[in-house]
Design a protein around this motif. Structure first.
Motif, PDB file in Angstrom:
ATOM      1  N   GLY A   1      -9.257 -37.649 -51.053  1.00  0.00           N
ATOM      2  CA  GLY A   1      -8.593 -37.783 -49.773  1.00  0.00           C
ATOM      3  C   GLY A   1      -8.278 -36.587 -48.910  1.00  0.00           C
ATOM      4  O   GLY A   1      -7.409 -36.675 -48.089  1.00  0.00           O
ATOM      5  N   GLU A   2      -8.952 -35.450 -49.070  1.00  0.00           N
ATOM      6  CA  GLU A   2      -8.635 -34.328 -48.195  1.00  0.00           C
ATOM      7  C   GLU A   2      -9.907 -33.762 -47.566  1.00  0.00           C
ATOM      8  O   GLU A   2     -10.999 -33.929 -48.080  1.00  0.00           O
ATOM      9  N   GLN A   3      -9.714 -33.062 -46.427  1.00  0.00           N
ATOM     10  CA  GLN A   3     -10.795 -32.235 -45.906  1.00  0.00           C
ATOM     11  C   GLN A   3     -10.602 -30.816 -46.428  1.00  0.00           C
ATOM     12  O   GLN A   3      -9.636 -30.523 -47.137  1.00  0.00           O
ATOM     13  N   LEU A   4     -11.528 -29.941 -46.098  1.00  0.00           N
ATOM     14  CA  LEU A   4     -11.682 -28.664 -46.791  1.00  0.00           C
ATOM     15  C   LEU A   4     -10.382 -27.893 -47.028  1.00  0.00           C
ATOM     16  O   LEU A   4     -10.039 -27.587 -48.171  1.00  0.00           O
ATOM     17  N   LEU A   5      -9.650 -27.545 -45.973  1.00  0.00           N
ATOM     18  CA  LEU A   5      -8.555 -26.594 -46.146  1.00  0.00           C
ATOM     19  C   LEU A   5      -7.409 -27.195 -46.962  1.00  0.00           C
ATOM     20  O   LEU A   5      -6.839 -26.530 -47.843  1.00  0.00           O
ATOM     21  N   ASP A   6      -7.082 -28.470 -46.708  1.00  0.00           N
ATOM     22  CA  ASP A   6      -6.036 -29.128 -47.503  1.00  0.00           C
ATOM     23  C   ASP A   6      -6.500 -29.330 -48.942  1.00  0.00           C
ATOM     24  O   ASP A   6      -5.721 -29.222 -49.884  1.00  0.00           O
TER      25      ASP A   6
END
Length: 434
Positions: free
Chosen positions: A91-96
């Motif tokens: 459930g996250e995109q790259l930075l998170d």
């Protein structure tokens, strides 16, 4: 007769050129009933069995594989050892994703016993999936690289790895300094680079996690050791690109940051490159740098679609990367399945022979190892796979409908996975048997 001489009989297929340059028909060699002759860990001959058999001693051991295809070992140009235990995190995109999952997992690699355990699992997964060469990110800890190289050396694998350099914008428990990253990297280069079939890669994680001082020492290492590799990330995610602009306002763009610190070159591999522009592709090609295309990860993290036709236009070297753990499979067959869809979404085609090229010779060229791996040419290291046409009931049934090697190859890259790899050989030794 050499005691280490042996032959393998099956259908044999390998790339001899990039279909984008030489055309599809001139890009591969296929022997429906082929023979691969291996001597002292190297390939001494490949061709039609009926032509080669009369030239060989009568007592030569020949291993026959039926309903199978021999190809070169797969080459993974971008993967993270410390992320093995967090593959498939939600459930996250790259930075998170980095902050939520990656950094806490990577912190465990200060413990050599933990690093040893993961390195063993990681290498077994690579070989189970037919990957015989990989360009590997360690963690910030030298222990991670020592563990990986120790495990790879035991099996005489052709592998490249490096300790991550990261001195800012990461948790306190996971940063080094410009000086410590230089000292640690130098010690690892001296210990491992060129030992057996092992190579070192200077590894700044990506521009946001390195100060200008650290990027400077990364460039210094490349100048001091001109035959080592450099690996990092570029233009994976739009928020990441904005962050780089904010951190380096004096530079023209993301690639220009790396260019300024002298990190481009013939052994430099930049992972992702999803949002590169024409000028950046041209500059990468001009400097002999390469990009690792990581479709599975780019889908999973919602990063975007890599523009392979643009890279081809600029004659930019492109390899294939699983990017485990952003990618969700160690299998380059599964990665090619996703690569095909990336092209479809852009109204472009990915031919099965281009897929084979990306997973083998293209990766070797990206790593400047095409004289050693990536094809089955005489003189190459005997790193090869046996792919089983009957690996699953569906694959077996579907391949029986196939009317050409092109169709069979496409089915393997669409329905194939780790189960398809019947055996993996490295330097002529069987290192995995399903």
């Amino acid at each position: 007769m050499s005691l280490t001489r042996k032959a393998y009989r099956a259908a044999i297929l390998h790339s001899i050129g990039d279909p984008a340059d030489v055309g599809i028909d001139a890009s591969y060699e296929y022997f429906a009933d082929g023979l691969l002759v291996v001597e002292d860990g190297k390939i001494s001959a490949v061709g039609h069995a009926e032509a080669l058999l009369p030239t060989l001693p009568g007592d030569l051991i020949i291993e026959q594989y039926t309903d199978a295809l021999i190809t070169p070992g797969f080459i993974d140009t971008h993967i993270h050892l410390p992320q093995t235990g967090m593959i498939g995190s939600y459930g996250e995109q790259l930075l998170d994703w980095l902050n939520t999952y990656t950094f806490p997992f990577e912190s465990q690699f200060a413990d050599k016993a933990h690093a040893d355990e993961v390195a063993d699992i990681f290498i077994k997964e690579l070989l189970r999936n037919g990957t015989t060469t990989a360009l590997v990110f360690g963690s910030v800890h030298p222990e991670s690289v020592n563990a990986f190289f120790e495990a790879a050396e035991k099996l005489d694998l052709r592998m490249i790895a490096g300790k991550v350099m990261m001195d800012r914008n990461a948790p306190d428990y996971l940063v080094d300094t410009a000086q410590s990253s230089y000292t640690d990297s130098k010690a690892l280069i001296e210990r491992w680079h060129g030992k057996g079939r092992l190579h070192y890669a200077v590894t700044p994680r990506f521009a946001p996690t390195s100060t200008p001082e650290q990027l400077t020492v990364a460039g210094q290492l490349l100048a001091e050791y001109p035959d080592v590799y450099m690996q990092t990330h570029i233009s994976e995610n739009l928020k990441e690109i904005e962050w780089v602009k904010a951190l380096f306002p004096e530079r023209k763009g993301y690639l220009d940051v790396y260019d300024h610190y002298q990190l481009l070159g013939e052994r430099s591999v930049f992972a992702h490159g999803v949002h590169l522009c024409d000028a950046e592709c041209a500059r990468l090609a001009e400097t002999g740098s390469a990009v690792s295309f990581c479709p599975t990860s780019n889908f999973f993290l919602g990063s975007g679609l890599f523009n392979l036709p643009m890279a081809e236009k600029h004659k930019l070297n492109v390899g294939l990367g699983t990017d485990v753990g952003g990618g969700t499979s160690f299998s380059l067959l599964q990665t090619l399945n996703e690569a095909y869809k990336v092209m479809q979404l852009q109204g472009a085609r990915l031919s099965p022979f281009k897929s084979l090229y990306l997973a083998t010779l293209g990766g070797a060229r990206a790593l400047r190892l095409e004289d050693k791996v990536g094809s089955l040419q005489a003189g190459s290291d005997a790193d090869f796979l046996v792919l089983d046409y009957n690996a699953t009931p569906l694959l077996s049934y579907r391949i029986k409908q196939s009317k050409s090697i092109e169709e069979t190859l496409f089915v393997l890259t669409t329905l194939g996975d780790d189960r398809t790899v019947q055996a993996t050989y490295a330097a002529g030794a069987k290192v995995h048997q399903r």
